[in-house]
Design a protein around this motif. Structure first.
Motif, PDB file in Angstrom:
ATOM      1  N   PHE A  78      72.254 -66.401  12.037  1.00 32.37           N
ATOM      2  CA  PHE A  78      71.558 -65.129  12.560  1.00 32.37           C
ATOM      3  C   PHE A  78      70.969 -65.451  13.810  1.00 32.37           C
ATOM      4  O   PHE A  78      70.892 -64.505  14.816  1.00 32.37           O
ATOM      5  CB  PHE A  78      71.265 -64.270  11.533  1.00 32.37           C
ATOM      6  CG  PHE A  78      71.898 -63.121  10.767  1.00 32.37           C
ATOM      7  CD1 PHE A  78      72.406 -62.065  11.408  1.00 32.37           C
ATOM      8  CD2 PHE A  78      72.286 -63.561   9.605  1.00 32.37           C
ATOM      9  CE1 PHE A  78      73.403 -61.293  10.856  1.00 32.37           C
ATOM     10  CE2 PHE A  78      73.223 -62.829   9.011  1.00 32.37           C
ATOM     11  CZ  PHE A  78      73.926 -61.800   9.623  1.00 32.37           C
ATOM     12  N   PHE A  82      72.233 -64.277  17.873  1.00 32.35           N
ATOM     13  CA  PHE A  82      71.330 -63.194  18.324  1.00 32.35           C
ATOM     14  C   PHE A  82      70.269 -63.732  18.941  1.00 32.35           C
ATOM     15  O   PHE A  82      69.097 -63.165  18.897  1.00 32.35           O
ATOM     16  CB  PHE A  82      70.893 -62.133  17.145  1.00 32.35           C
ATOM     17  CG  PHE A  82      72.199 -61.262  16.820  1.00 32.35           C
ATOM     18  CD1 PHE A  82      72.694 -60.379  17.324  1.00 32.35           C
ATOM     19  CD2 PHE A  82      72.599 -61.905  15.430  1.00 32.35           C
ATOM     20  CE1 PHE A  82      73.688 -59.687  16.970  1.00 32.35           C
ATOM     21  CE2 PHE A  82      73.588 -61.180  14.791  1.00 32.35           C
ATOM     22  CZ  PHE A  82      74.138 -60.121  15.419  1.00 32.35           C
ATOM     23  N   ARG A  85      69.791 -60.863  23.423  1.00 33.85           N
ATOM     24  CA  ARG A  85      69.995 -59.467  23.220  1.00 33.85           C
ATOM     25  C   ARG A  85      71.134 -58.955  24.103  1.00 33.85           C
ATOM     26  O   ARG A  85      70.794 -58.837  25.281  1.00 33.85           O
ATOM     27  CB  ARG A  85      68.770 -58.852  23.203  1.00 33.85           C
ATOM     28  CG  ARG A  85      67.829 -58.750  21.984  1.00 33.85           C
ATOM     29  CD  ARG A  85      67.051 -57.497  22.022  1.00 33.85           C
ATOM     30  NE  ARG A  85      67.677 -56.409  21.784  1.00 33.85           N
ATOM     31  CZ  ARG A  85      66.837 -55.189  21.230  1.00 33.85           C
ATOM     32  NH1 ARG A  85      65.435 -55.119  21.302  1.00 33.85           N
ATOM     33  NH2 ARG A  85      67.399 -54.145  21.251  1.00 33.85           N
ATOM     34  N   ARG A  86      72.337 -58.576  23.486  1.00 31.86           N
ATOM     35  CA  ARG A  86      73.094 -58.037  24.406  1.00 31.86           C
ATOM     36  C   ARG A  86      73.695 -56.609  23.837  1.00 31.86           C
ATOM     37  O   ARG A  86      73.562 -56.157  22.647  1.00 31.86           O
ATOM     38  CB  ARG A  86      74.691 -58.973  24.557  1.00 31.86           C
ATOM     39  CG  ARG A  86      74.384 -60.001  25.328  1.00 31.86           C
ATOM     40  CD  ARG A  86      75.539 -60.799  25.502  1.00 31.86           C
ATOM     41  NE  ARG A  86      75.471 -62.062  25.512  1.00 31.86           N
ATOM     42  CZ  ARG A  86      76.211 -62.913  24.775  1.00 31.86           C
ATOM     43  NH1 ARG A  86      76.888 -62.685  23.806  1.00 31.86           N
ATOM     44  NH2 ARG A  86      76.051 -64.307  25.038  1.00 31.86           N
ATOM     45  N   LEU A  87      74.115 -55.785  24.868  1.00 31.30           N
ATOM     46  CA  LEU A  87      74.452 -54.546  24.386  1.00 31.30           C
ATOM     47  C   LEU A  87      76.014 -54.429  23.569  1.00 31.30           C
ATOM     48  O   LEU A  87      75.941 -53.993  22.456  1.00 31.30           O
ATOM     49  CB  LEU A  87      75.007 -53.351  25.430  1.00 31.30           C
ATOM     50  CG  LEU A  87      74.865 -52.151  25.178  1.00 31.30           C
ATOM     51  CD1 LEU A  87      73.542 -51.689  24.734  1.00 31.30           C
ATOM     52  CD2 LEU A  87      74.979 -51.157  26.299  1.00 31.30           C
ATOM     53  N   PRO A  89      77.733 -57.374  21.626  1.00 33.31           N
ATOM     54  CA  PRO A  89      77.963 -58.864  21.128  1.00 33.31           C
ATOM     55  C   PRO A  89      79.453 -59.460  21.002  1.00 33.31           C
ATOM     56  O   PRO A  89      80.537 -58.753  20.869  1.00 33.31           O
ATOM     57  CB  PRO A  89      77.694 -58.851  19.590  1.00 33.31           C
ATOM     58  CG  PRO A  89      77.862 -57.475  19.267  1.00 33.31           C
ATOM     59  CD  PRO A  89      77.791 -56.617  20.279  1.00 33.31           C
ATOM     60  N   GLU A  97      77.837 -58.893  13.319  1.00 38.48           N
ATOM     61  CA  GLU A  97      77.481 -57.361  13.471  1.00 38.48           C
ATOM     62  C   GLU A  97      78.474 -56.355  12.879  1.00 38.48           C
ATOM     63  O   GLU A  97      77.925 -55.400  12.233  1.00 38.48           O
ATOM     64  CB  GLU A  97      77.557 -56.850  15.086  1.00 38.48           C
ATOM     65  CG  GLU A  97      76.711 -55.771  15.397  1.00 38.48           C
ATOM     66  CD  GLU A  97      77.263 -55.011  16.604  1.00 38.48           C
ATOM     67  OE1 GLU A  97      76.583 -55.497  17.579  1.00 38.48           O
ATOM     68  OE2 GLU A  97      78.152 -54.302  16.645  1.00 38.48           O
TER      69      GLU A  97
ATOM     70  N   LEU B  26      64.419 -61.499  12.522  1.00 37.48           N
ATOM     71  CA  LEU B  26      65.469 -62.489  13.313  1.00 37.48           C
ATOM     72  C   LEU B  26      66.894 -61.659  13.555  1.00 37.48           C
ATOM     73  O   LEU B  26      67.174 -61.911  14.697  1.00 37.48           O
ATOM     74  CB  LEU B  26      65.727 -63.936  12.659  1.00 37.48           C
ATOM     75  CG  LEU B  26      66.216 -65.016  13.634  1.00 37.48           C
ATOM     76  CD1 LEU B  26      64.961 -65.561  14.221  1.00 37.48           C
ATOM     77  CD2 LEU B  26      66.463 -66.022  12.606  1.00 37.48           C
ATOM     78  N   ALA B  27      67.216 -60.873  12.726  1.00 35.59           N
ATOM     79  CA  ALA B  27      68.423 -60.404  12.616  1.00 35.59           C
ATOM     80  C   ALA B  27      68.676 -58.987  12.772  1.00 35.59           C
ATOM     81  O   ALA B  27      69.263 -58.236  13.773  1.00 35.59           O
ATOM     82  CB  ALA B  27      69.199 -61.114  11.508  1.00 35.59           C
ATOM     83  N   LEU B  31      69.679 -56.746  16.026  1.00 36.46           N
ATOM     84  CA  LEU B  31      71.067 -56.259  15.707  1.00 36.46           C
ATOM     85  C   LEU B  31      71.187 -54.657  15.629  1.00 36.46           C
ATOM     86  O   LEU B  31      71.683 -53.787  16.326  1.00 36.46           O
ATOM     87  CB  LEU B  31      71.519 -57.011  14.410  1.00 36.46           C
ATOM     88  CG  LEU B  31      73.015 -56.996  14.082  1.00 36.46           C
ATOM     89  CD1 LEU B  31      73.437 -57.861  13.159  1.00 36.46           C
ATOM     90  CD2 LEU B  31      73.489 -55.743  13.509  1.00 36.46           C
ATOM     91  N   ALA B  34      70.064 -53.066  18.660  1.00 37.18           N
ATOM     92  CA  ALA B  34      71.115 -52.925  19.766  1.00 37.18           C
ATOM     93  C   ALA B  34      72.142 -51.938  19.484  1.00 37.18           C
ATOM     94  O   ALA B  34      72.553 -51.118  20.279  1.00 37.18           O
ATOM     95  CB  ALA B  34      71.697 -54.458  19.761  1.00 37.18           C
ATOM     96  N   ARG B  38      73.209 -48.865  21.586  1.00 35.56           N
ATOM     97  CA  ARG B  38      74.502 -48.906  21.974  1.00 35.56           C
ATOM     98  C   ARG B  38      75.104 -47.464  21.639  1.00 35.56           C
ATOM     99  O   ARG B  38      75.749 -46.625  22.504  1.00 35.56           O
ATOM    100  CB  ARG B  38      75.430 -49.889  21.376  1.00 35.56           C
ATOM    101  CG  ARG B  38      76.844 -50.058  21.778  1.00 35.56           C
ATOM    102  CD  ARG B  38      77.430 -51.218  21.672  1.00 35.56           C
ATOM    103  NE  ARG B  38      77.721 -51.359  20.064  1.00 35.56           N
ATOM    104  CZ  ARG B  38      77.551 -52.386  19.458  1.00 35.56           C
ATOM    105  NH1 ARG B  38      77.446 -53.413  20.226  1.00 35.56           N
ATOM    106  NH2 ARG B  38      77.761 -52.336  18.027  1.00 35.56           N
TER     107      ARG B  38
END
Lengths: 281, 165
Positions: A78, A82, A85-87, A89, A97, B26-27, B31, B34, B38
């Motif tokens: 993980f 990660f 940070r992307r909109l 992945p 995800e 971390l995740a 996640l 995001a 989105r």
């Protein structure tokens, strides 16, 4: 490769007068050493502590080590996936995800509702990935299955149990939660039966959870070892195509079972928590 | 094998809690954050697109109404022009007709006057010629004045008779 090692070891064991059954059991159980290509790495053992009359052995056993590997693997996976940070992945992060979103949208939210589902997704996702990784680690040579240990699965089931009671009490109030455990408006004598059943039900749920995961993980490995053990038991190599073929088939099945059991454990955990949060009685 | 080992339980809890805390930072936070961002972006984009579509539809309808109104106005104007042109045409024709008939009338009058003048001149000429001829023919003692009166009476009678015919 692990099969070859296993057969070699089993032959040695047989020379020492150890039965095949004993050998399989020995192989599946927790131990204080890690068998690396025949080299036995001795893991640290501590003297049992006595706390409140309970003998507490905090030795780092093989299964503890395996759990740590699983945790380390997850943190690395993980963490690397990660970093940025992307909109949207890509690649491996996308797979992680998708699985996390599966936990959120198919397990957490349907059982717990929008508010608690989102709040408990980290917990359920951690559970799912931890169990899944532990399950799958048993399929890798040199590694063992921590979830094939009743203590580990019971421990996880207790975590679910505690979370269930905690969220039940948070959402319904301490008194309200316990009062609503049994349905209202029944004739008084029925309560003599229903209250014990409901209390028993509190404990059977996590018990079933622990047993199911433990038994499933143990059974697959036992069957694989037993199939390979046929070669030694029958003392002929002619049976090996059948043994290896079947073991391969069971191994593939085990991968499926690893996913299914991780899903079921998480699913039932969220179901139990959801039942405690939304008491329908 | 089915015995619960307290040490194992504790190690599992420790590992699980540690993993939960680390992965949360971390995740799960990046996640799920995001993902929620989105989802919000998508929802907002959809809403904006919907709004834009509605606005466009509204504008289109407005334009169509305006166009229809303009068309109607043009039709009304054309009709009015046509009527006006028709009226003007009729007027011009009527005027022309009136002018023509007036001209004809005047021409007729002129012709009549000319004719009468010609008739008068003819009568005088005839009378003169008759007086001359008669004087020459009969050589009478009648003075010219008396003679002329008699002849004028005759011609008058004759003229009236011929006009009647």
């Amino acid at each position: 490769m692990s099969a070859l090692l296993y057969i070699e070891e089993a032959e040695k064991g047989a020379e020492k007068g150890e039965s095949l059954g004993e050998y399989i059991m020995h192989h599946i159980q927790d131990s204080h050493e890690w068998n690396l290509f025949g080299y036995h790495l001795h893991l640290p053992t501590f003297k049992p502590l006595h706390v409140l009359g309970i003998e507490l052995d905090l030795s780092i056993t093989l299964h503890v080590l395996m759990m740590w590997f699983a945790a380390l693997f997850l943190i690395l996976a993980f963490g690397l996936a990660f970093r940025k940070r992307r909109l949207i992945p890509t690649g491996f992060a996308g797979v992680l995800e998708a699985m996390t979103l599966f936990v959120r949208d198919e397990i957490a939210i349907p059982n717990l509702g929008e508010k608690y589902g989102k709040r408990l997704t980290p917990f359920l996702a951690t559970m799912f990935f931890f169990i899944l990784t532990s399950n799958l680690m048993g399929m890798i040579p040199l590694f063992a299955t921590a979830t094939g240990n009743i203590s580990v699965t019971a421990s996880l089931a207790i975590v679910t149990f505690v979370t269930t009671q905690l969220y039940g009490m948070i959402n319904n109030g301490v008194v309200g939660y316990w009062k609503n455990l049994a349905p209202h408006g029944l004739p008084a004598p029925l309560y003599l039966i229903i209250i014990p059943i409901e209390i028993l039900g509190l404990f059977t749920k996590p018990f079933a959870l622990a047993m199911r995961l433990f038994a499933n993980m143990l059974a697959g490995h036992t069957v694989i070892y037993a199939l390979l053990g046929l070669i030694i038991a029958l003392g002929t190599l002619l049976v090996s195509p059948f043994s290896v073929g079947m073991a391969l088939f069971i191994s593939l099945l085990e991968i499926l079972v690893a996913f299914i059991q991780a899903y079921i454990f998480t699913m039932l955990s969220s179901l139990f928590i959801g039942m405690a949060i939304h008491q329908e009685h | 094998m089915l015995k619960l080992e307290p040490g194992m339980l504790i190690w599992t809890w420790v590992t699980f809690l540690f993993l939960l805390l680390v992965l949360r930072k971390l995740a799960w936070k990046p996640l799920l954050g995001a993902v929620e961002e989105r989802e919000r972006t998508i929802a907002e984009s959809l809403k904006r697109a919907n709004e834009a579509r509605e606005e466009a539809e509204r504008l289109l309808e407005e334009q169509q109404k305006k166009f229809a109104r303009t068309q109607e106005e043009i039709q009304a104007m054309l009709k009015e022009n046509k009527e006006l042109a028709q009226k003007m045409r009729d007027e011009i024709i009527a005027q022309a007709r009136a002018d023509a008939s007036k001209l004809i009338e005047r021409a007729k009058q002129d012709i009549e006057k000319e004719r009468q003048m010609a008739m008068q001149a003819l009568k005088e000429e005839v009378a003169n010629m008759v007086v001359y001829a008669t004087a020459r023919l009969i050589q009478s003692q009648l003075d010219e004045k008396k003679h002329r009166e008699i002849i004028d009476q005759y011609i008058e009678a004759f003229g009236n008779q011929s006009e009647k015919n």
